[in-house]
Enzyme design. Sequence first.
Site, PDB file in Angstrom:
ATOM      1  N   ASP A  78       0.823  -1.213   0.000  1.00  0.00           N
ATOM      2  CA  ASP A  78       0.000   0.000   0.000  1.00  0.00           C
ATOM      3  C   ASP A  78       0.854   1.258   0.000  1.00  0.00           C
ATOM      4  OD1 ASP A  78       0.721  -0.756   2.708  1.00  0.00           O
ATOM      5  OD2 ASP A  78      -0.557   0.890   3.381  1.00  0.00           O
ATOM      6  N   GLU A 145       0.091  -1.187   5.514  1.00  0.00           N
ATOM      7  CA  GLU A 145       1.127  -0.804   6.469  1.00  0.00           C
ATOM      8  C   GLU A 145       0.953   0.622   6.947  1.00  0.00           C
ATOM      9  OE1 GLU A 145       5.067   1.028   7.586  1.00  0.00           O
ATOM     10  OE2 GLU A 145       3.691   1.530   5.953  1.00  0.00           O
TER      11      GLU A 145
END
Length: 482
Positions: A78, A145
Amino acid sequence: MGILSNIEPKEVFHYFEELSMVPRSTFHTKKISDFCVEFAKAHNLEYIQDEVNNVIIKKPGTAGYENSDPVIIQGHLDMVATKTTDSDHDFENDPLDLFVDGDLIGAKNTTLGGDDGIAVAYAMAILASTDIPHPPIEAVFTIDEEIGMGGAHHLDTSVLKGKICLNIDSEIEGVMTVGCAGGYIYDTFIPIEWSEENGTKMTISISGLQGGHSGAEIQNQLGNAHKIMGRVLYALAKDYDFNIVSTNGGNAANVIAQYNTTEIIADPAQAQAIADAVTGLEQTISAEFAGQEPTLSLNAVSEGETALKAFDADTTAHVIGFLYGAIDGVQCYDRAFPTAVESSLNTGIVETTEDTVKIKFQVRSSVATKLDDMRNKLDLATDLAGASREISGEYPAWSYNADSVIRPKAIELYKEMFGKEPTVETTHGGLECGILFGKKNDLDIISFGPELTGVHTYNERVHIESTKRMWDYLKELLKICK
């Protein structure tokens, strides 16, 4: 031909550009997870895609490394979704619009996703290679994350056989990270009582701040738009009558807020004086930054007399008091390493909904009791505002491992290749390493990466030559991991 097709290392930038075509903002990672699965299938590699969309791809060792222990290469899929205020980019559907400027790669008006697309691109280039010597590889790509590290929390590490873990999520070339702070997300919800108000509607806007990563740059004392807005509103409330209509800004809890827009409804007789006062505050606050925030813009625009729904007097006072008074920024430096931040928090997002004003903080410390202390202080401010709270995304600190085997090898290799000592340090930024080590405590972890600047902002850049140097370094590091 892609924008990055002729840039070395071609194998790395090929995959980095492909990743940039797949939307992958935090909490919207199904497409990028599936992309990784298709990559594994295309290269006949073993893969695991779990229920939250983490992906693990395994590749056997090359000749001479068939019986070596696996090496884990780890990064997250991400990216922070930040864009300029005038951008119409849709992070859930649009590819990034890449550009090259000399030694720099960026994305027009948005974050680039070098954090942590560069790790995924490095790993894919290794996984796809036919001529790079390496031990068995376990490439671990986690999701989400950037907000809460949910992917790492859900990861089943029992399927991993490797003990050496190369986390490629550090952003300063020549720095080896060997520990990180723990942290959590703290949300305050101030309830709104609405009232019908008559007066002049005004929009107060703060923009043009540099922003940045609240873990890596909090010590730089950059301007936080929400804290500045709290100061402005508090100063105005001393002399003028107004009610807040809405207040919004920021992109993520861990990003130092670059903008805030607050609408108020004011006494028409005081509207011009309010605008003049805001102009004066812009001059004062800009001067205080002493040139560090050269494009700071603070202005108030009147939109005419009207009647509309606004916060009542008590809600307005609670929001102003909380924005201005809640703790923010560096709270303490490390006693052993005075230049390193030990404890901090960042006011990342302010959002007005139908029922509440939501304020989101990223809280960090390498000392567990300091995390508790900051929580207590936020609890106090929340209680004084008559608000509720929610804690999420907690993650542990990653402690320094004095007995690391990979760290001295990595340091010596860096000296041999570049003729200088790397910097070895812990970071105030949160890394997934602490979660991974907590799940699999035989891991021997180091974190490194190429030079990235402007991370978590639309000024994010990947440095090309640095990417090449650290690619060469990664390849040599894998060779000595027998």
